[in-house]
Motif scaffolding. Sequence first.
Motif, PDB file in Angstrom:
ATOM      1  N   ALA A 149       0.960  -1.333  -0.044  1.00  0.00           N
ATOM      2  CA  ALA A 149       0.078   0.093   0.026  1.00  0.00           C
ATOM      3  C   ALA A 149       1.046   1.211   0.068  1.00  0.00           C
ATOM      4  O   ALA A 149       0.502   2.174  -0.689  1.00  0.00           O
ATOM      5  N   ARG A 150       1.835   1.349   0.746  1.00  0.00           N
ATOM      6  CA  ARG A 150       2.641   2.521   0.844  1.00  0.00           C
ATOM      7  C   ARG A 150       3.518   2.720  -0.390  1.00  0.00           C
ATOM      8  O   ARG A 150       3.558   3.834  -1.140  1.00  0.00           O
ATOM      9  N   ILE A 151       3.931   1.434  -1.198  1.00  0.00           N
ATOM     10  CA  ILE A 151       4.790   1.476  -2.416  1.00  0.00           C
ATOM     11  C   ILE A 151       3.792   2.169  -3.315  1.00  0.00           C
ATOM     12  O   ILE A 151       4.076   3.150  -4.271  1.00  0.00           O
ATOM     13  N   THR A 152       2.672   1.625  -3.367  1.00  0.00           N
ATOM     14  CA  THR A 152       1.699   2.039  -4.388  1.00  0.00           C
ATOM     15  C   THR A 152       1.405   3.488  -4.225  1.00  0.00           C
ATOM     16  O   THR A 152       1.345   4.341  -5.175  1.00  0.00           O
TER      17      THR A 152
ATOM     18  N   LEU B 148      -1.040  -7.383  -2.838  1.00  0.00           N
ATOM     19  CA  LEU B 148      -1.383  -8.731  -2.256  1.00  0.00           C
ATOM     20  C   LEU B 148      -0.979  -9.694  -3.174  1.00  0.00           C
ATOM     21  O   LEU B 148      -0.559 -10.617  -2.604  1.00  0.00           O
ATOM     22  N   ALA B 149      -0.611  -9.683  -4.329  1.00  0.00           N
ATOM     23  CA  ALA B 149      -0.060 -10.764  -5.171  1.00  0.00           C
ATOM     24  C   ALA B 149       1.197 -11.043  -4.664  1.00  0.00           C
ATOM     25  O   ALA B 149       1.874 -12.206  -4.709  1.00  0.00           O
ATOM     26  N   ASP B 150       1.929  -9.570  -4.257  1.00  0.00           N
ATOM     27  CA  ASP B 150       3.213 -10.056  -4.056  1.00  0.00           C
ATOM     28  C   ASP B 150       3.612 -10.722  -2.615  1.00  0.00           C
ATOM     29  O   ASP B 150       4.340 -11.509  -2.388  1.00  0.00           O
ATOM     30  N   ALA B 151       2.493 -10.315  -1.779  1.00  0.00           N
ATOM     31  CA  ALA B 151       2.603 -10.849  -0.643  1.00  0.00           C
ATOM     32  C   ALA B 151       2.258 -12.347  -0.676  1.00  0.00           C
ATOM     33  O   ALA B 151       2.642 -12.881   0.294  1.00  0.00           O
TER      34      ALA B 151
ATOM     35  N   ARG C 238      -7.367   2.931  -9.424  1.00  0.00           N
ATOM     36  CA  ARG C 238      -6.084   2.948  -9.071  1.00  0.00           C
ATOM     37  C   ARG C 238      -5.510   2.428  -8.162  1.00  0.00           C
ATOM     38  O   ARG C 238      -4.572   1.892  -7.801  1.00  0.00           O
ATOM     39  N   ARG C 239      -6.230   2.687  -6.945  1.00  0.00           N
ATOM     40  CA  ARG C 239      -5.846   2.326  -5.591  1.00  0.00           C
ATOM     41  C   ARG C 239      -6.170   0.599  -5.503  1.00  0.00           C
ATOM     42  O   ARG C 239      -5.150  -0.039  -4.744  1.00  0.00           O
ATOM     43  N   ARG C 240      -7.146   0.402  -6.047  1.00  0.00           N
ATOM     44  CA  ARG C 240      -7.485  -1.074  -6.128  1.00  0.00           C
ATOM     45  C   ARG C 240      -6.431  -1.654  -6.842  1.00  0.00           C
ATOM     46  O   ARG C 240      -6.044  -2.938  -6.518  1.00  0.00           O
ATOM     47  N   SER C 241      -5.644  -1.261  -7.952  1.00  0.00           N
ATOM     48  CA  SER C 241      -4.790  -1.886  -8.603  1.00  0.00           C
ATOM     49  C   SER C 241      -3.551  -2.054  -7.963  1.00  0.00           C
ATOM     50  O   SER C 241      -3.010  -3.008  -7.832  1.00  0.00           O
ATOM     51  N   GLY C 242      -3.350  -0.931  -7.084  1.00  0.00           N
ATOM     52  CA  GLY C 242      -1.939  -1.046  -6.289  1.00  0.00           C
ATOM     53  C   GLY C 242      -2.336  -2.046  -5.144  1.00  0.00           C
ATOM     54  O   GLY C 242      -1.113  -2.699  -4.929  1.00  0.00           O
TER      55      GLY C 242
END
Length: 317
Positions: A41-44, A115-118, A106-110
């Motif tokens: 979330a922070r990176i996005t 989540l995919a990375d996590a 855009r927020r949902r995409s981030g």
Amino acid sequence: MTERFTADTITDDALDTLYAERDQARRIAVALENETAAQAARITGLREQQRAAASAALSLRAQTPTAAQTTLDRIRSANNWTDVWTALGMYYGMKPEKAGAEARARRRSGVIAGLADAEQRLHSARRSTKRAETERDRLAAEVVRLRAGEQQPDPNRPIALCTAPEWIWHWNRSAAESRLATAQRVLDSARQASTCFEGNHRNRLDQLQRRAEQAEAERDAAYRERAHLIAYLAALHPSHIGPTDPTAPDWPVLIVETPAGQMSWHIAPRDADLVEHVEPTGGTHQGWDGHTTEEKYRRLRELTRAALEELEQPPAP
């Protein structure tokens, strides 16, 4: 790096260490899942902030100072990224509803990317935990196999007096260096004992072999001595010799016809030179009359008495 245990080094402390590492891996996986979501979330947000700031800076050059200043004031006063994206969308001519929808998308995409990375990190942590659990189970089974049959000994009793199960208990809890030293001592003792046993065994066999050879020589000498006497007896009475005994074809039978009756003996092949004067058995000779060994020597005694009586008679005038 986590120490890798083997069946030779596994101990109760090592098993406890594996259990602790498994629990720690599970806790790390959960923490990674939470931290990954927050970091994503922070990176996005930072990426979107940089992109928005760059776009705003470029666009502000083409706008009137008043519109640009208004947009900057809205961005500075925004409480979340949705408000930032809404201000930027309105700056580029979007309606507030459309700008808000774009910001949420855009927020949902981030968030989805984070989540995919996590999730990927979580899967990796789960695989590591699974490998640790598999290794733990394998080592635990190996420990059970190695400790099969052991029995905890009396601590006050010396190891030299332990039973086999108690000795195995000590062996399983000894260091690798101690095991190697013990195994070497056992092998050295076994070699020494084997050498002593084999040496004495060989000496015993040599003694028996010498005795057997001596007995064989004495037997052959006795046969030779007997053959001398039989040859003399055959020279005194009608005799013949031949391989008439099918059970001993290599030992010819010498038959002597005496006044006391028939007598016969087997002659060893090596003593054949002593009876060369005896004629071979032919069709005209009488065969074995069926006398036994006892009867043969009874006849020989009778023949001896007759000879003595003849010698005792006074000479004729």
